[in-house]
Scaffold this active site. Structure first.
Site, PDB file in Angstrom:
ATOM      1  N   ASP A 196       0.845  -1.195   0.000  1.00  0.00           N
ATOM      2  CA  ASP A 196       0.000   0.000   0.000  1.00  0.00           C
ATOM      3  C   ASP A 196       0.883   1.248   0.000  1.00  0.00           C
ATOM      4  O   ASP A 196       1.882   1.332   0.733  1.00  0.00           O
ATOM      5  CB  ASP A 196      -0.906   0.012   1.226  1.00  0.00           C
ATOM      6  CG  ASP A 196      -1.959   1.109   1.139  1.00  0.00           C
ATOM      7  OD1 ASP A 196      -2.940   0.905   0.401  1.00  0.00           O
ATOM      8  OD2 ASP A 196      -1.783   2.149   1.792  1.00  0.00           O
ATOM      9  N   ASN A 204      -2.309  12.899  -3.586  1.00  0.00           N
ATOM     10  CA  ASN A 204      -3.335  13.302  -4.556  1.00  0.00           C
ATOM     11  C   ASN A 204      -3.785  14.742  -4.321  1.00  0.00           C
ATOM     12  O   ASN A 204      -4.008  15.505  -5.270  1.00  0.00           O
ATOM     13  CB  ASN A 204      -4.535  12.360  -4.461  1.00  0.00           C
ATOM     14  CG  ASN A 204      -4.642  11.426  -5.660  1.00  0.00           C
ATOM     15  OD1 ASN A 204      -4.010  11.641  -6.691  1.00  0.00           O
ATOM     16  ND2 ASN A 204      -5.445  10.400  -5.522  1.00  0.00           N
ATOM     17  N   HIS A 209      -5.137  14.432  -9.473  1.00  0.00           N
ATOM     18  CA  HIS A 209      -5.324  13.051  -9.904  1.00  0.00           C
ATOM     19  C   HIS A 209      -4.356  12.653 -11.009  1.00  0.00           C
ATOM     20  O   HIS A 209      -3.920  11.504 -11.083  1.00  0.00           O
ATOM     21  CB  HIS A 209      -6.769  12.833 -10.355  1.00  0.00           C
ATOM     22  CG  HIS A 209      -7.754  12.866  -9.221  1.00  0.00           C
ATOM     23  ND1 HIS A 209      -7.758  11.929  -8.216  1.00  0.00           N
ATOM     24  CD2 HIS A 209      -8.755  13.742  -8.937  1.00  0.00           C
ATOM     25  CE1 HIS A 209      -8.728  12.202  -7.356  1.00  0.00           C
ATOM     26  NE2 HIS A 209      -9.347  13.303  -7.770  1.00  0.00           N
ATOM     27  N   ASP A 213      -1.969   9.521 -10.628  1.00  0.00           N
ATOM     28  CA  ASP A 213      -1.902   8.412 -11.593  1.00  0.00           C
ATOM     29  C   ASP A 213      -0.464   8.146 -12.016  1.00  0.00           C
ATOM     30  O   ASP A 213      -0.031   6.988 -12.117  1.00  0.00           O
ATOM     31  CB  ASP A 213      -2.746   8.737 -12.825  1.00  0.00           C
ATOM     32  CG  ASP A 213      -4.243   8.660 -12.548  1.00  0.00           C
ATOM     33  OD1 ASP A 213      -4.617   8.166 -11.469  1.00  0.00           O
ATOM     34  OD2 ASP A 213      -5.029   9.088 -13.418  1.00  0.00           O
ATOM     35  N   GLU A 239      -4.736   2.573  -4.355  1.00  0.00           N
ATOM     36  CA  GLU A 239      -3.275   2.646  -4.267  1.00  0.00           C
ATOM     37  C   GLU A 239      -2.675   1.378  -3.653  1.00  0.00           C
ATOM     38  O   GLU A 239      -1.551   1.382  -3.167  1.00  0.00           O
ATOM     39  CB  GLU A 239      -2.854   3.866  -3.436  1.00  0.00           C
ATOM     40  CG  GLU A 239      -3.223   3.800  -1.965  1.00  0.00           C
ATOM     41  CD  GLU A 239      -4.611   4.352  -1.667  1.00  0.00           C
ATOM     42  OE1 GLU A 239      -4.871   4.683  -0.498  1.00  0.00           O
ATOM     43  OE2 GLU A 239      -5.442   4.428  -2.593  1.00  0.00           O
TER      44      GLU A 239
END
Length: 329
Positions: A196, A204, A209, A213, A239
């Site tokens: 994780d 973020n 975003h 990404d 994530e």
């Protein structure tokens, strides 16, 4: 108006007439005689294979036009009454209409002369004499490479995560089930890592975003770079990533987990959302010995619990849990 009458087929040469028709077909076709020799190789077959008729007529080498190593064509199998081997040599096969005479099959072919691997569908029909004996076998071919490649692409879309290119959750679930069954049969350990990204919400918030990404793509590449051939890394959700390690002990899983943690840290992706720190990951690892009355969901839950402990202990670390499930004696 005059009626147009079809030209009669010469009664004394029906087979020659049939061969002439096959020769003019735009569909690749060849014929093997009762001894397995090539007796007809039409122009479309020349175009498909790059092999001219005079090179193959009279030989038993039709296979050389399709494969690098010796193996029978579908026509050979029918002629030699070896149709029981079709399943082992072809990806797919069937008997059209449920009859016993004709046979269809599909497979990848090397195409040595042209140097282009092609996916060909073959249809075979025997030619019988008046007593029902096979005197020749006709094989027609269809190039289905484009269709096969499209099918493969669709299958990959169904099993890959669109953002990272890793396996998706569906592929993870299917693979974990298959590896669990394999571990059960072979009595081998199966390890799982849950990975994780730490403080990803703050990342973020700081980078948007699009930035998030890009971060996930970089981390996905880092995790995938540590995999063996038979390992699977998947985007489990958001994530979080999952890594299946077949036949891997807890000690081995811990080594892989630490390599992943260090590699992500070396990316030095700044996370301005948490005091100008770099992006890191926390990893939970679990290992199980499969038993007939167990399922892999317990392994996932154990690895998840280990991941939670790694988070609770301060992040950017690994946490190990050995969960051995053995059959009752």
């Amino acid at each position: 108006m005059h009626n147009v009458q079809p030209l009669p087929v010469p009664a004394q040469a029906p087979r020659r007439y049939a061969f002439d028709v096959l020769e003019l077909l735009v569909i690749p076709a060849f014929v093997l005689d009762a001894q397995g020799r090539v007796s007809m190789w039409n122009r479309a077959c020349e175009h498909l294979t790059g092999v001219l008729a005079h090179e193959v007529l009279g030989t038993r080498d039709a296979w050389r036009s399709f494969y690098q190593h010796a193996r029978p064509t579908l026509a050979d199998l029918v002629l030699q009454r070896r149709t029981g081997e079709v399943a082992a040599l072809y990806d797919d096969h069937q008997r059209p209409g449920g009859g016993d005479a004709n046979l269809s099959a599909q497979s990848w072919c090397d195409m040595p002369r042209s140097g282009r691997r092609r996916y060909l569908a073959a249809d075979v029909s025997p030619i019988l004499d008046g007593d029902g004996a096979v005197v020749a076998v006709v094989e027609t071919l269809r190039d289905m490479t484009a269709e096969k490649q499209a099918q493969i692409a669709l299958e990959q879309l169904a099993t890959k995560d669109g953002l990272t290119g890793l396996a998706n959750r569906r592929c993870f679930d299917d693979t974990l089930h298959a590896e669990w069954q394999r571990a059960l049969r072979q009595g081998q350990p199966l390890s799982l890592l849950m990975v994780d990204v730490d403080n990803f919400k703050q990342y973020n918030d700081a980078y948007g975003h699009v930035g998030g990404d890009a971060c996930l793509q970089r981390i996905a590449g880092a995790v995938a770079s540590e995999m063996r051939t038979n390992d699977l890394v998947a985007r489990y959700g958001g994530e979080e990533f999952a890594v299946i390690l077949p036949n891997q002990s807890l000690k081995g899983a811990a080594i892989v987990a630490e390599r992943i943690r260090c590699r992500v840290e070396r990316l030095q992706l700044p996370n301005l959302g948490v005091g100008k720190q770099y992006v890191t990951v926390s990893i939970g690892a679990a290992t199980a010995l499969a038993a007939p009355d167990t399922d892999p969901a317990h392994l996932v839950a154990t690895a998840d619990a280990a991941l939670y402990r790694a988070k609770h202990m301060g992040r950017n670390r690994i946490s190990l849990t050995l969960e051995e499930v053995v059959a009752a004696r």
